[in-house]
Write an enzyme that holds these catalytic residues in place. Structure first.
Site, PDB file in Angstrom:
ATOM      1  N   HIS A 143       0.876  -1.169   0.000  1.00 32.09           N
ATOM      2  CA  HIS A 143       0.000   0.000   0.000  1.00 32.09           C
ATOM      3  C   HIS A 143       0.912   1.217   0.000  1.00 32.09           C
ATOM      4  O   HIS A 143       1.968   1.215   0.628  1.00 32.09           O
ATOM      5  CB  HIS A 143      -0.905  -0.019   1.231  1.00 32.09           C
ATOM      6  CG  HIS A 143      -1.846   1.144   1.341  1.00 32.09           C
ATOM      7  ND1 HIS A 143      -2.462   1.711   0.241  1.00 32.09           N
ATOM      8  CD2 HIS A 143      -2.280   1.860   2.419  1.00 32.09           C
ATOM      9  CE1 HIS A 143      -3.243   2.698   0.648  1.00 32.09           C
ATOM     10  NE2 HIS A 143      -3.134   2.817   1.966  1.00 32.09           N
TER      11      HIS A 143
ATOM     12  N   ASP B 210      -7.510   4.029  -3.021  1.00 29.20           N
ATOM     13  CA  ASP B 210      -7.763   3.078  -1.938  1.00 29.20           C
ATOM     14  C   ASP B 210      -8.455   3.773  -0.773  1.00 29.20           C
ATOM     15  O   ASP B 210      -9.463   3.282  -0.249  1.00 29.20           O
ATOM     16  CB  ASP B 210      -6.443   2.454  -1.487  1.00 29.20           C
ATOM     17  CG  ASP B 210      -6.633   1.374  -0.435  1.00 29.20           C
ATOM     18  OD1 ASP B 210      -7.012   0.248  -0.807  1.00 29.20           O
ATOM     19  OD2 ASP B 210      -6.413   1.653   0.762  1.00 29.20           O
TER      20      ASP B 210
ATOM     21  N   GLU C 129     -33.636  -6.939   5.635  1.00 27.88           N
ATOM     22  CA  GLU C 129     -33.911  -6.173   4.421  1.00 27.88           C
ATOM     23  C   GLU C 129     -32.835  -5.140   4.091  1.00 27.88           C
ATOM     24  O   GLU C 129     -32.621  -4.831   2.915  1.00 27.88           O
ATOM     25  CB  GLU C 129     -35.272  -5.466   4.545  1.00 27.88           C
ATOM     26  CG  GLU C 129     -36.454  -6.414   4.666  1.00 27.88           C
ATOM     27  CD  GLU C 129     -36.601  -7.339   3.462  1.00 27.88           C
ATOM     28  OE1 GLU C 129     -36.120  -6.981   2.360  1.00 27.88           O
ATOM     29  OE2 GLU C 129     -37.200  -8.422   3.609  1.00 27.88           O
TER      30      GLU C 129
END
EC number: 1.1.1.383
Length: 335
Positions: A111, A194, A230
């Site tokens: 990273h 990112d 839901e």
């Protein structure tokens, strides 16, 4: 205007730039373990470097490595791979890596945060490049073992040897990444996209949207258990459809009622004001203000982060999910 990315696959790459090199993998967490195992299984020479003896040390030994203290692994290495947490990398670099750097060594990152925001500033006589798998460590390992691979991003920050990209692609190949594809990028692009993705969608945006929908239904008098299914639980099924088949594949799988409601109401919920706020969040990352804020927060012991985790742990969403876990797990097919 965006341009078409350069993508490398197995046929474009070779392990030769890494053969005979001593590779030190610093860290043995999710990514560290996957990297060390995949690189070793690809025939490369790997040593695991750790700060202290503990669970990770014992796991590395169980996996057939002979782990070393971080500085000892670095002293013997030609290639040093940083797979410790982002905010620990600066201290590890300063105290365990920098004193032992030699001309011609490689520093590899998964990273770009520490390089892009200049928390780590390597000398000019080493190669600095990135190989960033676009998936968690266990998936990187699982796909590799099964003959596949997780796509990766590759980037070069310093090219002292003139061969930094070739070496990045060799590591990508050893990880299994070029079985899928290695996309060439920059440290700037990887870091910023990112962070923006995490904040606006993957962690921040999606979580807050689920919470808002759940809390709205509960406030309207619906049962928390029904609201949870839901607004939170079913999201995985939709994301899995998009992951496997794209947006159109997902739309073909849901009802016409769902499609119509999605097209008409979705744009009311995610409107121009939402897009404006997304751009504001993205600009905060691009300007470096988020990095400054996070570094200051981390230096104070992460009080905002700790408060957020505590509040989420006590939230109705989390408590409802824990109650429903037994039902969800009971219905999961047995493999």
């Amino acid at each position: 205007m965006s341009h078409i990315a350069k993508i490398y696959t197995d046929k474009d790459t070779t392990l030769d730039p890494m053969k005979g090199k001593k590779i030190a993998v610093l860290g043995y967490g999710s990514q560290g373990r996957a990297w060390a195992l995949n690189l070793r299984d690809s025939g490369l020479q790997v040593t695991v470097g750790l700060e202290r003896e503990g669970k990770s040390w014992e796991q590395a030994k169980a996996d057939g490595f002979t782990p070393k203290k971080t500085e000892d692994a670095v002293k013997d290495a030609d290639v040093v791979i940083f797979l410790v947490p982002d905010m620990a990398q600066r201290l590890v670099y300063r105290e365990r890596v920098q004193p032992y750097l030699r001309e011609g060594m490689d520093l590899v990152f998964a990273h770009g945060f520490n390089i892009h925001y200049r928390l780590i500033e390597p000398p000019s006589n080493v190669d600095v490049y990135m190989v960033a798998p676009k998936g968690p460590g266990p998936i990187v390992r699982d796909f590799y073992v099964k003959g596949g691979g997780v796509p990766v991003l590759v980037a070069v920050h310093q090219n002292h040897s003139g061969k930094a990209l070739e070496k990045a692609l060799a590591i990508a190949k050893a990880l299994g990444g070029t079985r899928a594809g290695a996309i060439e990028t920059t440290f700037k692009e990887e870091t910023e996209t990112d962070l923006i993705g995490e904040q606006t969608i993957l962690v921040g945006g999606v979580m807050e949207l689920m919470k808002a929908a759940f809390e709205t239904l509960v406030e309207m008098g619906y049962q928390p258990e029904v609201a949870y299914f839901e607004t939170i639980n079913e999201l995985k099924m939709i994301v899995d459809l998009i992951y496997d088949k794209g947006f159109m594949g997902m739309l073909r799988a849901v009802s016409d009622t769902a499609k119509y409601g999605g097209f008409t109401v979705g744009k009311q919920v995610i409107n121009e004001e939402t897009r404006r706020r997304l751009r504001e969040a993205a600009e905060k990352v691009r300007s470096g203000k988020f990095a400054e804020e996070w570094i200051e927060e981390y230096g104070r012991g992460s009080p905002t982060l700790s408060k957020g985790l505590e509040e989420m742990d006590k939230s109705l969403e989390e408590q409802t999910g824990r109650r429903l876990k037994e039902i969800i797990e009971r219905g999961r097919p047995k493999s």
